[in-house]
Design a protein around this motif. Structure first.
Motif, mmCIF file in Angstrom:
data_model
loop_
_atom_site.group_PDB
_atom_site.id
_atom_site.type_symbol
_atom_site.label_atom_id
_atom_site.label_comp_id
_atom_site.label_asym_id
_atom_site.label_seq_id
_atom_site.Cartn_x
_atom_site.Cartn_y
_atom_site.Cartn_z
ATOM 1 N N ILE A 70 11.779 21.115 -0.630
ATOM 2 C CA ILE A 70 11.072 20.621 -1.844
ATOM 3 C C ILE A 70 11.059 21.400 -3.049
ATOM 4 C CG2 ILE A 70 8.893 19.593 -2.579
ATOM 5 C CD1 ILE A 70 8.372 18.912 0.483
ATOM 6 N N HIS A 71 11.598 20.808 -4.292
ATOM 7 C CA HIS A 71 11.877 21.807 -5.410
ATOM 8 C C HIS A 71 10.567 22.000 -6.139
ATOM 9 C CE1 HIS A 71 16.055 21.769 -4.802
ATOM 10 N NE2 HIS A 71 16.062 20.428 -4.566
ATOM 11 N N ARG A 72 10.200 23.076 -6.696
ATOM 12 C CA ARG A 72 9.011 23.388 -7.576
ATOM 13 C C ARG A 72 8.680 22.337 -8.510
ATOM 14 N NH1 ARG A 72 7.338 28.823 -9.486
ATOM 15 N NH2 ARG A 72 8.886 29.385 -8.338
ATOM 16 N N GLY A 73 7.522 21.824 -8.660
ATOM 17 C CA GLY A 73 7.198 20.631 -9.541
ATOM 18 C C GLY A 73 7.244 19.397 -8.935
ATOM 19 N N GLU A 74 8.157 19.105 -7.681
ATOM 20 C CA GLU A 74 8.377 17.837 -7.220
ATOM 21 C C GLU A 74 7.304 17.403 -6.541
ATOM 22 O OE1 GLU A 74 11.461 15.836 -3.912
ATOM 23 O OE2 GLU A 74 11.776 18.216 -4.459
ATOM 24 N N GLU A 75 6.911 16.091 -6.616
ATOM 25 C CA GLU A 75 5.664 15.453 -6.179
ATOM 26 C C GLU A 75 5.671 15.472 -4.679
ATOM 27 O OE1 GLU A 75 3.299 11.292 -5.970
ATOM 28 O OE2 GLU A 75 4.966 11.323 -6.808
ATOM 29 N N LEU A 76 4.799 15.732 -3.644
ATOM 30 C CA LEU A 76 4.830 15.609 -2.258
ATOM 31 C C LEU A 76 4.739 14.101 -2.003
ATOM 32 C CD1 LEU A 76 2.942 18.861 -1.091
ATOM 33 C CD2 LEU A 76 5.374 18.562 -1.119
ATOM 34 N N THR A 77 5.409 13.657 -0.932
ATOM 35 C CA THR A 77 5.221 12.155 -0.524
ATOM 36 C C THR A 77 5.483 11.989 0.835
ATOM 37 O OG1 THR A 77 7.415 11.671 -1.015
ATOM 38 C CG2 THR A 77 5.945 11.195 -2.879
ATOM 39 N N TYR A 78 4.972 11.084 1.649
ATOM 40 C CA TYR A 78 5.111 10.822 2.854
ATOM 41 C C TYR A 78 4.767 9.288 3.119
ATOM 42 C CZ TYR A 78 0.059 10.933 4.214
ATOM 43 O OH TYR A 78 -1.292 10.898 4.221
ATOM 44 N N ASP A 79 5.544 8.553 4.148
ATOM 45 C CA ASP A 79 5.360 7.100 4.559
ATOM 46 C C ASP A 79 4.338 6.950 5.090
ATOM 47 O OD1 ASP A 79 5.633 4.452 5.304
ATOM 48 O OD2 ASP A 79 7.962 4.687 5.946
ATOM 49 N N TYR A 80 3.209 6.325 4.255
ATOM 50 C CA TYR A 80 1.988 5.875 4.932
ATOM 51 C C TYR A 80 2.012 5.217 6.477
ATOM 52 C CZ TYR A 80 -0.273 7.449 0.451
ATOM 53 O OH TYR A 80 -0.911 7.730 -0.495
ATOM 54 N N LYS A 81 2.792 4.263 6.462
ATOM 55 C CA LYS A 81 3.073 3.552 7.762
ATOM 56 C C LYS A 81 1.884 2.459 7.995
ATOM 57 C CE LYS A 81 6.674 6.881 9.658
ATOM 58 N NZ LYS A 81 7.051 7.613 10.720
ATOM 59 N N PHE A 82 1.506 2.153 7.054
ATOM 60 C CA PHE A 82 0.644 1.236 7.144
ATOM 61 C C PHE A 82 0.687 0.018 8.265
ATOM 62 C CE2 PHE A 82 -1.763 1.640 2.804
ATOM 63 C CZ PHE A 82 -2.273 2.759 3.330
ATOM 64 N N PRO A 83 -0.131 -0.395 9.022
ATOM 65 C CA PRO A 83 0.168 -1.496 10.231
ATOM 66 C C PRO A 83 0.743 -2.831 9.322
ATOM 67 C CG PRO A 83 -1.941 -1.273 10.127
ATOM 68 C CD PRO A 83 -1.388 -0.081 9.022
ATOM 69 N N ILE A 84 1.697 -3.358 10.138
ATOM 70 C CA ILE A 84 2.097 -4.744 9.208
ATOM 71 C C ILE A 84 1.057 -5.811 9.580
ATOM 72 C CG2 ILE A 84 3.849 -6.532 9.987
ATOM 73 C CD1 ILE A 84 5.770 -4.328 10.838
ATOM 74 N N GLU A 85 0.746 -6.418 8.437
ATOM 75 C CA GLU A 85 -0.153 -7.534 8.554
ATOM 76 C C GLU A 85 0.313 -8.694 8.158
ATOM 77 O OE1 GLU A 85 -3.637 -6.223 6.200
ATOM 78 O OE2 GLU A 85 -3.331 -4.216 7.339
ATOM 79 N N ASP A 86 -0.299 -10.030 7.983
ATOM 80 C CA ASP A 86 -0.020 -11.095 7.815
ATOM 81 C C ASP A 86 0.498 -11.078 6.080
ATOM 82 O OD1 ASP A 86 -2.229 -11.722 5.846
ATOM 83 O OD2 ASP A 86 -3.096 -12.280 7.862
ATOM 84 N N GLU A 87 1.135 -12.059 5.677
ATOM 85 C CA GLU A 87 1.594 -12.081 4.271
ATOM 86 C C GLU A 87 0.860 -12.144 3.183
ATOM 87 O OE1 GLU A 87 5.418 -12.080 2.345
ATOM 88 O OE2 GLU A 87 5.236 -12.499 4.537
ATOM 89 N N LYS A 88 -0.368 -12.606 3.222
ATOM 90 C CA LYS A 88 -1.104 -12.591 2.348
ATOM 91 C C LYS A 88 -1.866 -10.955 1.879
ATOM 92 C CE LYS A 88 -3.032 -17.337 3.085
ATOM 93 N NZ LYS A 88 -4.204 -17.854 3.352
ATOM 94 N N SER A 89 -1.839 -10.193 2.935
ATOM 95 C CA SER A 89 -2.372 -9.156 2.975
ATOM 96 C C SER A 89 -1.421 -7.801 2.700
ATOM 97 C CB SER A 89 -3.702 -8.703 3.911
ATOM 98 O OG SER A 89 -2.964 -8.595 5.187
ATOM 99 N N LYS A 90 -0.429 -7.902 2.419
ATOM 100 C CA LYS A 90 0.480 -7.001 2.095
ATOM 101 C C LYS A 90 0.305 -6.174 1.088
ATOM 102 C CE LYS A 90 4.827 -8.475 4.503
ATOM 103 N NZ LYS A 90 5.991 -8.696 4.671
ATOM 104 N N LEU A 91 0.561 -4.899 0.947
ATOM 105 C CA LEU A 91 0.065 -3.995 -0.074
ATOM 106 C C LEU A 91 1.371 -3.670 -0.660
ATOM 107 C CD1 LEU A 91 -2.274 -1.503 2.047
ATOM 108 C CD2 LEU A 91 -2.918 -3.305 0.267
ATOM 109 N N HIS A 92 1.363 -4.068 -1.908
ATOM 110 C CA HIS A 92 2.634 -3.531 -2.827
ATOM 111 C C HIS A 92 2.676 -2.055 -2.875
ATOM 112 C CE1 HIS A 92 3.700 -7.780 -3.836
ATOM 113 N NE2 HIS A 92 2.425 -7.813 -3.931
ATOM 114 N N CYS A 93 4.441 -1.676 -2.815
ATOM 115 C CA CYS A 93 4.545 -0.356 -2.989
ATOM 116 C C CYS A 93 5.089 -0.195 -4.513
ATOM 117 C CB CYS A 93 5.849 -0.110 -2.136
ATOM 118 S SG CYS A 93 6.364 1.602 -2.083
ATOM 119 N N ASN A 94 5.027 1.038 -5.066
ATOM 120 C CA ASN A 94 5.353 1.257 -6.450
ATOM 121 C C ASN A 94 6.210 2.512 -6.351
ATOM 122 O OD1 ASN A 94 4.093 -0.952 -7.557
ATOM 123 N ND2 ASN A 94 2.173 0.088 -7.375
ATOM 124 N N CYS A 95 6.848 2.914 -5.099
ATOM 125 C CA CYS A 95 7.712 4.338 -5.143
ATOM 126 C C CYS A 95 8.787 4.237 -6.035
ATOM 127 C CB CYS A 95 7.893 4.625 -3.645
ATOM 128 S SG CYS A 95 9.036 3.717 -2.776
#
Length: 93
Positions: A58-83
């Protein structure tokens, strides 16, 4: 308070760490579908700890990220990703 984020981490089926009001800087690590870190829950002397490991250099100044791995839910409650990564799944769950 208005505008405050939600910083929760599920340890297992029974325990959730709520760092919304207090916690260390790791609570601000964002989700990515192509993360540079991953999380693990480890047990040390009978206590559970969340540990963040690097997947690559990981380079200096690079944002740390990981996959939240939220549980799969029905279509109505999907959380949008902006990565915006090349392999973005468009949803957190």
């Amino acid at each position: 308070p208005q505008g405050i984020g939600c910083y929760m981490f599920r340890i297992d089926d029974f325990d959730v760490v709520d760092a919304t009001m207090q916690g260390n800087a790791a609570r601000f690590i964002n989700h990515s579908c192509e993360p540079n870190c991953y999380s693990r829950v480890i047990n040390v002397d009978g206590r559970k700890h969340i540990v963040i490991f690097a997947l690559r250099k990981i380079h200096r100044g690079e944002e740390l990220t990981y996959d939240y791995k939220f549980p799969i839910e029905d279509e109505k409650s999907k959380l949008h990703c902006n990565c915006s990564t090349r392999r973005c799944r468009r949803f957190l769950n």
